[in-house]
Design a protein around this motif. Structure first.
Motif, PDB file in Angstrom:
ATOM      1  N   GLU A  99      41.155  51.079  40.410  1.00 48.28           N
ATOM      2  CA  GLU A  99      42.275  50.769  41.293  1.00 48.28           C
ATOM      3  C   GLU A  99      43.057  49.574  40.755  1.00 48.28           C
ATOM      4  N   LEU A 100      44.389  49.665  40.769  1.00 47.32           N
ATOM      5  CA  LEU A 100      45.228  48.556  40.322  1.00 47.32           C
ATOM      6  C   LEU A 100      45.128  47.407  41.318  1.00 47.32           C
ATOM      7  N   PRO A 101      45.250  46.153  40.865  1.00 46.54           N
ATOM      8  CA  PRO A 101      45.144  45.013  41.790  1.00 46.54           C
ATOM      9  C   PRO A 101      46.136  45.084  42.949  1.00 46.54           C
ATOM     10  N   LEU A 102      47.349  45.536  42.701  1.00 46.87           N
ATOM     11  CA  LEU A 102      48.345  45.582  43.780  1.00 46.87           C
ATOM     12  C   LEU A 102      48.038  46.674  44.801  1.00 46.87           C
ATOM     13  N   GLU A 103      47.213  47.649  44.431  1.00 42.36           N
ATOM     14  CA  GLU A 103      46.814  48.684  45.385  1.00 42.36           C
ATOM     15  C   GLU A 103      45.901  48.120  46.454  1.00 42.36           C
ATOM     16  N   LYS A 104      45.259  46.988  46.168  1.00 43.97           N
ATOM     17  CA  LYS A 104      44.326  46.380  47.112  1.00 43.97           C
ATOM     18  C   LYS A 104      45.036  45.661  48.262  1.00 43.97           C
ATOM     19  N   LEU A 105      46.344  45.481  48.142  1.00 46.11           N
ATOM     20  CA  LEU A 105      47.096  44.824  49.219  1.00 46.11           C
ATOM     21  C   LEU A 105      47.122  45.716  50.447  1.00 46.11           C
ATOM     22  N   SER A 106      46.911  45.115  51.597  1.00 43.39           N
ATOM     23  CA  SER A 106      47.002  45.887  52.842  1.00 43.39           C
ATOM     24  C   SER A 106      48.476  46.148  53.150  1.00 43.39           C
ATOM     25  N   ALA A 107      48.705  47.073  54.065  1.00 46.04           N
ATOM     26  CA  ALA A 107      50.085  47.403  54.444  1.00 46.04           C
ATOM     27  C   ALA A 107      50.790  46.194  55.047  1.00 46.04           C
ATOM     28  N   SER A 108      50.078  45.384  55.815  1.00 49.63           N
ATOM     29  CA  SER A 108      50.722  44.208  56.427  1.00 49.63           C
ATOM     30  C   SER A 108      51.103  43.178  55.364  1.00 49.63           C
ATOM     31  N   HIS A 109      50.274  43.025  54.338  1.00 49.59           N
ATOM     32  CA  HIS A 109      50.605  42.086  53.263  1.00 49.59           C
ATOM     33  C   HIS A 109      51.783  42.591  52.442  1.00 49.59           C
ATOM     34  N   ARG A 110      51.849  43.892  52.213  1.00 50.79           N
ATOM     35  CA  ARG A 110      52.999  44.464  51.508  1.00 50.79           C
ATOM     36  C   ARG A 110      54.274  44.236  52.319  1.00 50.79           C
ATOM     37  N   ARG A 111      54.169  44.398  53.634  1.00 47.99           N
ATOM     38  CA  ARG A 111      55.327  44.185  54.502  1.00 47.99           C
ATOM     39  C   ARG A 111      55.761  42.724  54.474  1.00 47.99           C
ATOM     40  N   GLN A 112      54.786  41.786  54.482  1.00 51.67           N
ATOM     41  CA  GLN A 112      55.127  40.359  54.418  1.00 51.67           C
ATOM     42  C   GLN A 112      55.872  40.031  53.138  1.00 51.67           C
ATOM     43  N   ILE A 113      55.415  40.572  52.025  1.00 48.52           N
ATOM     44  CA  ILE A 113      56.082  40.313  50.748  1.00 48.52           C
ATOM     45  C   ILE A 113      57.498  40.876  50.775  1.00 48.52           C
ATOM     46  N   ALA A 167      60.925  33.083  45.189  1.00 42.72           N
ATOM     47  CA  ALA A 167      60.264  32.706  43.932  1.00 42.72           C
ATOM     48  C   ALA A 167      58.755  32.661  44.126  1.00 42.72           C
ATOM     49  N   TRP A 168      58.305  32.146  45.270  1.00 45.11           N
ATOM     50  CA  TRP A 168      56.877  32.113  45.562  1.00 45.11           C
ATOM     51  C   TRP A 168      56.320  33.537  45.616  1.00 45.11           C
ATOM     52  N   ALA A 169      57.015  34.430  46.307  1.00 47.49           N
ATOM     53  CA  ALA A 169      56.533  35.811  46.438  1.00 47.49           C
ATOM     54  C   ALA A 169      56.444  36.481  45.071  1.00 47.49           C
ATOM     55  N   LEU A 170      57.431  36.274  44.222  1.00 50.54           N
ATOM     56  CA  LEU A 170      57.382  36.846  42.878  1.00 50.54           C
ATOM     57  C   LEU A 170      56.193  36.293  42.091  1.00 50.54           C
ATOM     58  N   ARG A 171      55.958  35.010  42.237  1.00 49.65           N
ATOM     59  CA  ARG A 171      54.822  34.388  41.550  1.00 49.65           C
ATOM     60  C   ARG A 171      53.506  34.982  42.032  1.00 49.65           C
ATOM     61  N   ARG A 172      53.375  35.190  43.340  1.00 46.64           N
ATOM     62  CA  ARG A 172      52.148  35.756  43.906  1.00 46.64           C
ATOM     63  C   ARG A 172      51.950  37.193  43.438  1.00 46.64           C
ATOM     64  N   VAL A 173      53.024  37.975  43.454  1.00 44.54           N
ATOM     65  CA  VAL A 173      52.912  39.369  43.017  1.00 44.54           C
ATOM     66  C   VAL A 173      52.493  39.413  41.552  1.00 44.54           C
ATOM     67  N   LEU A 174      53.056  38.536  40.736  1.00 37.78           N
ATOM     68  CA  LEU A 174      52.683  38.477  39.326  1.00 37.78           C
ATOM     69  C   LEU A 174      51.218  38.077  39.168  1.00 37.78           C
ATOM     70  N   ALA A 175      50.769  37.098  39.948  1.00 34.28           N
ATOM     71  CA  ALA A 175      49.368  36.669  39.881  1.00 34.28           C
ATOM     72  C   ALA A 175      48.427  37.794  40.289  1.00 34.28           C
ATOM     73  N   ILE A 176      48.787  38.526  41.317  1.00 32.19           N
ATOM     74  CA  ILE A 176      47.938  39.637  41.774  1.00 32.19           C
ATOM     75  C   ILE A 176      47.954  40.765  40.758  1.00 32.19           C
ATOM     76  N   ALA A 177      49.132  41.062  40.207  1.00 30.34           N
ATOM     77  CA  ALA A 177      49.255  42.171  39.256  1.00 30.34           C
ATOM     78  C   ALA A 177      48.469  41.908  37.978  1.00 30.34           C
ATOM     79  N   THR A 178      48.327  40.637  37.616  1.00 27.27           N
ATOM     80  CA  THR A 178      47.626  40.314  36.376  1.00 27.27           C
ATOM     81  C   THR A 178      46.186  39.878  36.621  1.00 27.27           C
TER      82      THR A 178
END
Length: 179
Positions: A99-113, A167-178
């Motif tokens: 499973e990809l790291p970003l797949e582990k995000l819950s629906a509520s966390h995806r909505r927050q981002i 910018a924070w959200a992009l940084r977090r998504v990048l950290a999770i993706a990697t």
């Protein structure tokens, strides 16, 4: 540390006020209003023009046109980021793969981002409109109008805060993706 149910290493203490700022985007307009009120208060105490009333008309016009241009360009960039974010957050691993790291995000966390990005766009759009309206209202008058100028600066401050959150959200998504 677990962030959005994904393990991410973090050094240092968790900054609670920063986290509050990140989770309450509606407060941007409150912080911006406070900044403008402080500016107006200082101008009144110093017996100076309230905003940019005493500045040369050409310089005022240039400033507000530049703000409108920057806000429009940034709104377009943010909107493009939203479409890219939808593709990234919606990407699934091939069958049989881990499973990809970003797949582990819950629906509520995806909505927050997503909401972080979507909250910034209306403020930037309002800034474009307010800056252009201010240019039209002031025209070539020798003195500016402090009320529309105050609205433009309030929207500018709020938009800068929203862009910090983006910018924070992009940084977090990048950290999770990697991760």
């Amino acid at each position: 540390m677990s962030l959005y149910e994904v393990d991410v290493e973090r050094s240092g203490r968790r900054k609670t006020p920063w986290r509050w700022f990140l989770l309450h985007p509606g407060a941007d307009f409150g912080w911006a209003a406070i900044a403008v009120v402080i500016w107006l208060g200082i101008a009144l105490l110093a017996r100076q023009p309230l905003m940019l009333e005493g500045v040369d008309p050409g310089a005022r016009r240039t400033l507000f046109q530049t703000l409108a241009t920057l806000a429009g360009a940034t709104a377009g960039l943010t909107l493009t980021s939203v479409s890219m974010l939808i593709n990234v957050l919606g990407k699934k691993a091939a069958p049989g793969q881990r499973e990809l790291p970003l797949e582990k995000l819950s629906a509520s966390h995806r909505r927050q981002i997503g909401e972080v990005f979507l909250f910034a766009i209306p403020g930037l759009g309002l800034l474009v409109v307010a800056a252009l309206v201010t240019v039209v209202l002031e025209g070539d008058a020798a003195t500016g109008l402090w009320i529309p100028e105050a609205v433009v600066f309030m929207l500018t401050f709020a938009s800068v805060l929203a862009l910090l959150r983006v910018a924070w959200a992009l940084r977090r998504v990048l950290a999770i993706a990697t991760a």
